[in-house]
Design a protein around this motif. Structure first.
Motif, PDB file in Angstrom:
ATOM      1  N   SER A 188      31.135  36.782  30.390  1.00 33.93           N
ATOM      2  CA  SER A 188      30.176  35.681  30.338  1.00 33.93           C
ATOM      3  C   SER A 188      30.112  35.119  28.933  1.00 33.93           C
ATOM      4  CB  SER A 188      28.779  36.174  30.747  1.00 33.93           C
ATOM      5  OG  SER A 188      28.358  37.223  29.877  1.00 33.93           O
ATOM      6  N   GLY A 189      29.713  33.840  28.836  1.00 38.64           N
ATOM      7  CA  GLY A 189      29.617  33.193  27.538  1.00 38.64           C
ATOM      8  C   GLY A 189      28.277  32.530  27.321  1.00 38.64           C
ATOM      9  N   LYS A 190      27.927  32.350  26.078  1.00 39.69           N
ATOM     10  CA  LYS A 190      26.664  31.714  25.728  1.00 39.69           C
ATOM     11  C   LYS A 190      26.594  30.290  26.259  1.00 39.69           C
ATOM     12  CE  LYS A 190      23.719  30.785  21.702  1.00 39.69           C
ATOM     13  NZ  LYS A 190      23.601  30.887  20.215  1.00 39.69           N
ATOM     14  N   ASP A 191      27.767  29.628  26.424  1.00 39.26           N
ATOM     15  CA  ASP A 191      27.800  28.238  26.879  1.00 39.26           C
ATOM     16  C   ASP A 191      27.626  28.094  28.385  1.00 39.26           C
ATOM     17  OD1 ASP A 191      30.217  29.232  27.764  1.00 39.26           O
ATOM     18  OD2 ASP A 191      31.411  27.538  27.049  1.00 39.26           O
ATOM     19  N   GLY A 192      27.459  29.232  29.095  1.00 37.27           N
ATOM     20  CA  GLY A 192      27.284  29.163  30.543  1.00 37.27           C
ATOM     21  C   GLY A 192      28.564  29.333  31.336  1.00 37.27           C
ATOM     22  N   SER A 193      29.669  29.697  30.656  1.00 37.43           N
ATOM     23  CA  SER A 193      30.920  29.994  31.353  1.00 37.43           C
ATOM     24  C   SER A 193      30.934  31.467  31.768  1.00 37.43           C
ATOM     25  CB  SER A 193      32.121  29.701  30.447  1.00 37.43           C
ATOM     26  OG  SER A 193      32.181  28.339  30.100  1.00 37.43           O
ATOM     27  N   TYR A 194      31.513  31.729  32.944  1.00 42.85           N
ATOM     28  CA  TYR A 194      31.590  33.094  33.462  1.00 42.85           C
ATOM     29  C   TYR A 194      32.941  33.296  34.130  1.00 42.85           C
ATOM     30  CZ  TYR A 194      26.493  33.130  32.905  1.00 42.85           C
ATOM     31  OH  TYR A 194      25.213  33.057  32.406  1.00 42.85           O
ATOM     32  N   LEU A 195      33.444  34.530  34.064  1.00 41.60           N
ATOM     33  CA  LEU A 195      34.707  34.882  34.704  1.00 41.60           C
ATOM     34  C   LEU A 195      34.631  36.321  35.189  1.00 41.60           C
ATOM     35  CD1 LEU A 195      37.801  34.464  35.295  1.00 41.60           C
ATOM     36  CD2 LEU A 195      38.205  35.295  32.961  1.00 41.60           C
ATOM     37  N   VAL A 196      34.935  36.535  36.459  1.00 40.29           N
ATOM     38  CA  VAL A 196      35.037  37.883  37.012  1.00 40.29           C
ATOM     39  C   VAL A 196      36.409  38.023  37.656  1.00 40.29           C
ATOM     40  CG1 VAL A 196      34.150  39.544  38.677  1.00 40.29           C
ATOM     41  CG2 VAL A 196      32.555  38.106  37.397  1.00 40.29           C
ATOM     42  N   ALA A 197      37.163  39.014  37.201  1.00 44.81           N
ATOM     43  CA  ALA A 197      38.485  39.292  37.751  1.00 44.81           C
ATOM     44  C   ALA A 197      38.598  40.793  37.976  1.00 44.81           C
ATOM     45  CB  ALA A 197      39.581  38.805  36.798  1.00 44.81           C
ATOM     46  N   ALA A 198      38.922  41.185  39.195  1.00 40.53           N
ATOM     47  CA  ALA A 198      38.989  42.603  39.532  1.00 40.53           C
ATOM     48  C   ALA A 198      40.070  42.848  40.567  1.00 40.53           C
ATOM     49  CB  ALA A 198      37.644  43.093  40.056  1.00 40.53           C
ATOM     50  N   GLN A 199      40.730  43.994  40.437  1.00 44.92           N
ATOM     51  CA  GLN A 199      41.695  44.430  41.445  1.00 44.92           C
ATOM     52  C   GLN A 199      41.539  45.923  41.649  1.00 44.92           C
ATOM     53  OE1 GLN A 199      45.819  43.137  41.367  1.00 44.92           O
ATOM     54  NE2 GLN A 199      45.327  41.539  39.889  1.00 44.92           N
ATOM     55  N   ALA A 200      41.453  46.337  42.902  1.00 49.67           N
ATOM     56  CA  ALA A 200      41.411  47.746  43.264  1.00 49.67           C
ATOM     57  C   ALA A 200      42.659  48.055  44.080  1.00 49.67           C
ATOM     58  CB  ALA A 200      40.154  48.062  44.070  1.00 49.67           C
ATOM     59  N   ARG A 201      43.603  48.764  43.472  1.00 50.88           N
ATOM     60  CA  ARG A 201      44.827  49.158  44.165  1.00 50.88           C
ATOM     61  C   ARG A 201      44.504  50.220  45.212  1.00 50.88           C
ATOM     62  NH1 ARG A 201      47.580  52.117  40.810  1.00 50.88           N
ATOM     63  NH2 ARG A 201      49.478  52.026  42.068  1.00 50.88           N
ATOM     64  N   ARG A 202      44.929  49.952  46.446  1.00 47.27           N
ATOM     65  CA  ARG A 202      44.696  50.887  47.543  1.00 47.27           C
ATOM     66  C   ARG A 202      46.027  51.211  48.219  1.00 47.27           C
ATOM     67  NH1 ARG A 202      38.975  50.864  48.205  1.00 47.27           N
ATOM     68  NH2 ARG A 202      39.419  52.924  49.097  1.00 47.27           N
ATOM     69  N   GLN A 203      45.970  52.051  49.241  1.00 43.23           N
ATOM     70  CA  GLN A 203      47.172  52.363  50.004  1.00 43.23           C
ATOM     71  C   GLN A 203      47.699  51.121  50.727  1.00 43.23           C
ATOM     72  OE1 GLN A 203      48.617  54.997  49.452  1.00 43.23           O
ATOM     73  NE2 GLN A 203      47.280  56.792  49.335  1.00 43.23           N
ATOM     74  N   LEU A 204      48.959  51.192  51.144  1.00 45.93           N
ATOM     75  CA  LEU A 204      49.623  50.127  51.903  1.00 45.93           C
ATOM     76  C   LEU A 204      49.767  48.848  51.080  1.00 45.93           C
ATOM     77  CD1 LEU A 204      47.827  50.651  55.350  1.00 45.93           C
ATOM     78  CD2 LEU A 204      50.036  51.572  54.599  1.00 45.93           C
ATOM     79  N   ARG A 205      49.826  48.987  49.769  1.00 42.90           N
ATOM     80  CA  ARG A 205      49.980  47.857  48.844  1.00 42.90           C
ATOM     81  C   ARG A 205      48.877  46.817  49.024  1.00 42.90           C
ATOM     82  NH1 ARG A 205      55.400  48.280  50.485  1.00 42.90           N
ATOM     83  NH2 ARG A 205      55.430  46.181  51.392  1.00 42.90           N
ATOM     84  N   MET A 206      47.725  47.285  49.426  1.00 43.24           N
ATOM     85  CA  MET A 206      46.560  46.412  49.536  1.00 43.24           C
ATOM     86  C   MET A 206      45.764  46.464  48.237  1.00 43.24           C
ATOM     87  SD  MET A 206      43.009  46.156  50.135  1.00 43.24           S
ATOM     88  CE  MET A 206      42.202  47.298  51.266  1.00 43.24           C
ATOM     89  N   ASN A 207      45.329  45.318  47.752  1.00 40.20           N
ATOM     90  CA  ASN A 207      44.457  45.222  46.586  1.00 40.20           C
ATOM     91  C   ASN A 207      43.163  44.526  47.002  1.00 40.20           C
ATOM     92  OD1 ASN A 207      46.711  46.145  45.200  1.00 40.20           O
ATOM     93  ND2 ASN A 207      46.445  44.752  43.476  1.00 40.20           N
ATOM     94  N   ASN A 208      42.042  45.227  46.878  1.00 39.49           N
ATOM     95  CA  ASN A 208      40.756  44.544  47.000  1.00 39.49           C
ATOM     96  C   ASN A 208      40.559  43.736  45.722  1.00 39.49           C
ATOM     97  OD1 ASN A 208      39.239  47.166  48.875  1.00 39.49           O
ATOM     98  ND2 ASN A 208      39.478  45.060  49.548  1.00 39.49           N
ATOM     99  N   THR A 209      40.575  42.407  45.848  1.00 39.55           N
ATOM    100  CA  THR A 209      40.626  41.534  44.678  1.00 39.55           C
ATOM    101  C   THR A 209      39.452  40.571  44.644  1.00 39.55           C
ATOM    102  OG1 THR A 209      43.040  41.648  44.687  1.00 39.55           O
ATOM    103  CG2 THR A 209      42.036  39.828  43.454  1.00 39.55           C
ATOM    104  N   ILE A 210      38.841  40.452  43.460  1.00 44.02           N
ATOM    105  CA  ILE A 210      37.787  39.467  43.218  1.00 44.02           C
ATOM    106  C   ILE A 210      38.239  38.567  42.077  1.00 44.02           C
ATOM    107  CG2 ILE A 210      35.381  39.089  42.589  1.00 44.02           C
ATOM    108  CD1 ILE A 210      34.760  41.906  43.580  1.00 44.02           C
ATOM    109  N   PHE A 211      38.148  37.264  42.290  1.00 44.06           N
ATOM    110  CA  PHE A 211      38.467  36.319  41.217  1.00 44.06           C
ATOM    111  C   PHE A 211      37.602  35.077  41.376  1.00 44.06           C
ATOM    112  CE2 PHE A 211      41.330  33.000  39.266  1.00 44.06           C
ATOM    113  CZ  PHE A 211      41.052  33.386  37.961  1.00 44.06           C
ATOM    114  N   CYS A 212      36.726  34.874  40.422  1.00 44.19           N
ATOM    115  CA  CYS A 212      35.845  33.704  40.453  1.00 44.19           C
ATOM    116  C   CYS A 212      35.471  33.326  39.024  1.00 44.19           C
ATOM    117  CB  CYS A 212      34.589  33.991  41.279  1.00 44.19           C
ATOM    118  SG  CYS A 212      33.690  35.490  40.816  1.00 44.19           S
ATOM    119  N   LEU A 213      35.146  32.067  38.824  1.00 41.80           N
ATOM    120  CA  LEU A 213      34.756  31.611  37.496  1.00 41.80           C
ATOM    121  C   LEU A 213      33.757  30.472  37.609  1.00 41.80           C
ATOM    122  CD1 LEU A 213      36.342  28.720  36.521  1.00 41.80           C
ATOM    123  CD2 LEU A 213      38.287  30.246  36.749  1.00 41.80           C
ATOM    124  N   ARG A 214      33.019  30.291  36.532  1.00 37.37           N
ATOM    125  CA  ARG A 214      32.026  29.222  36.448  1.00 37.37           C
ATOM    126  C   ARG A 214      32.231  28.469  35.145  1.00 37.37           C
ATOM    127  NH1 ARG A 214      26.696  28.126  34.303  1.00 37.37           N
ATOM    128  NH2 ARG A 214      25.338  27.085  35.827  1.00 37.37           N
TER     129      ARG A 214
END
Length: 423
Positions: free
Chosen positions: A101-127
């Protein structure tokens, strides 16, 4: 003398007859009659484990199979930072998160959870303040797939280690959806994470008395301690900064953000076991930073208070108490967007106010077992303005839409996603 003995045994008899207080909503356990005795026992056990670990510390920094509850899993930072091999368990996990997060009101969330079967629980969003909130086109679904076995690359999002505990690179190339307008935009992210701060290892750095109190609230049995052992995950965090830019269509926007980065790995992450959590990470104008909250995972910790703070001069200290009872904040499923609570660190109580500006809702797991809200917030901590991300989780039982599951790769369709007998 006889009178005192009679009085002592009478009081002891009535004390033993006391029943355990009813858990809030049948979920959140409360301190019982043996609470302090149990807490002291756990506290001493943790301190003993810390002492043993120091006595047996190995110079080759190999992983510690008895990690957790006062003992670090590993001291070699390269081994800690790189992608971890997944165990054979269907719910094995290796996850990283950048919450910024930034003082100017910008935000970024990026996440990956490696799981079996080459699946990634992924979050990606920004403001971006002048644009609004953009989300990955797969959201609210986070079930994404990759051809990369040992890295965090999936569907346009890449997060690469450059220098352990010092530098990571983040990039994204692809479409994103405007959350309120529904329009599609082409986005290019190029950013670099850097840090000179120490990392906080939840295996060894949490306040022992805080852990002891959390365990003392629970009803003890052989099965309870086995559940605690099975549920353990190695988890560490580090505060830092992200600098870079994001290009949305033809316009480029600078990014200068404060970040909480974490890495979690373990044999099991079963979202079905998690009832709720409410986590806040913040930075204030005077340089005070923190990560703290409360977790409810019935069967192990129905009320776990956790976190740490970083002072403006770089001192890191564990949080000792978090006065944020989840049962009183959104138990019906509506996350609070304007609330306040207290927390204690270094023996000092701090007051924190939270105002949610925007939020993004996603669902985790093969069956959408977890509902997660990434909340972009303004904070006020002890009267000082700040900014940060608040992540709240609720157990979800509505399932994943069949039309989404049908689009998963063919090799995943008839494979068990949970341990035998659990589905």
């Amino acid at each position: 003398m006889l009178v005192w003995l009679v009085l002592f045994f009478t009081l002891g008899f009535f004390w033993c007859q006391k029943t355990a207080p009813r858990p809030y909503f049948g979920i959140y356990n409360r301190p019982g009659k043996w609470f302090y005795l149990k807490a002291i026992f756990i506290y001493l056990s943790i301190q003993w484990r810390k002492y043993q670990a120091k006595q047996k510390e190995r110079s080759d920094a190999r992983g510690n199979e008895q990690a957790g509850y006062g003992v670090s899993s590993c001291k070699d930072i390269l081994s800690m930072e790189r992608a971890q091999p997944l165990s054979n368990h269907p719910l094995a996990i290796d996850a990283i998160l950048f919450s910024s997060s930034g003082k100017d009101g910008s935000y970024l969330v990026a996440a990956q959870a490696r799981r079996q079967l080459r699946m990634n629980n992924t979050i990606f969003c920004l403001r971006i303040p002048s644009v609004g909130v953009l989300v990955h086109p797969k959201h609210p679904d986070t079930t994404m797939f990759t051809d990369c076995e040992n890295s965090w690359h999936v569907e346009g999002l890449q997060m690469d280690l450059v220098d352990p505990m010092k530098k990571w690179k983040l990039s994204y190339q692809g479409p994103m959806l405007h959350q309120s307008k529904g329009t599609t935009h082409q986005v290019t992210l190029k950013a670099e994470y850097t840090s000179n701060f120490p990392y906080f290892d939840f295996d060894s750095d949490m306040d022992p008395w805080t852990i002891a109190k959390a365990m003392a609230r629970e009803p003890w049995s052989k099965a309870y301690f086995e559940n605690v052992r099975k549920a353990h995950q190695n988890h560490y965090e580090q505060l830092g900064e992200i600098h870079g830019s994001v290009k949305i269509d033809a316009i480029e926007y600078p990014l200068n953000l404060h970040v909480m980065r974490d890495h979690t790995h373990g044999s099991i992450r079963d979202w079905r076991l998690m009832h709720r959590y409410g986590i806040q990470s913040f930075t204030t104008e005077n340089g005070f930073r923190g990560f703290l909250g409360t977790v409810c995972q019935p069967g192990t910790f129905s009320n776990l208070e956790l976190g740490y703070v970083m002072t403006s001069d770089g001192q890191c200290a564990p949080v000792e108490e978090v006065d944020l009872p989840l049962w009183a904040h959104g138990e019906g499923g509506q996350h609070p967007e304007d609330f306040a609570f207290r927390f204690k660190a270094q023996g000092i109580w701090h007051e924190i106010q939270v105002k949610v500006l925007d939020s993004v809702e996603v669902f985790m797991g093969w069956e959408w077992e977890g509902r997660v809200l990434e909340r972009f917030c303004r904070y006020t901590v002890d009267g000082v303005p700040g900014w940060g991300v608040s992540e709240w989780h609720f157990r979800h039982r509505g399932g994943r839409p069949k039309e989404l599951a049908a689009k998963d790769p063919e090799y995943t369709q008839n494979v068990a996603k949970f341990p035998s007998g659990d589905e």
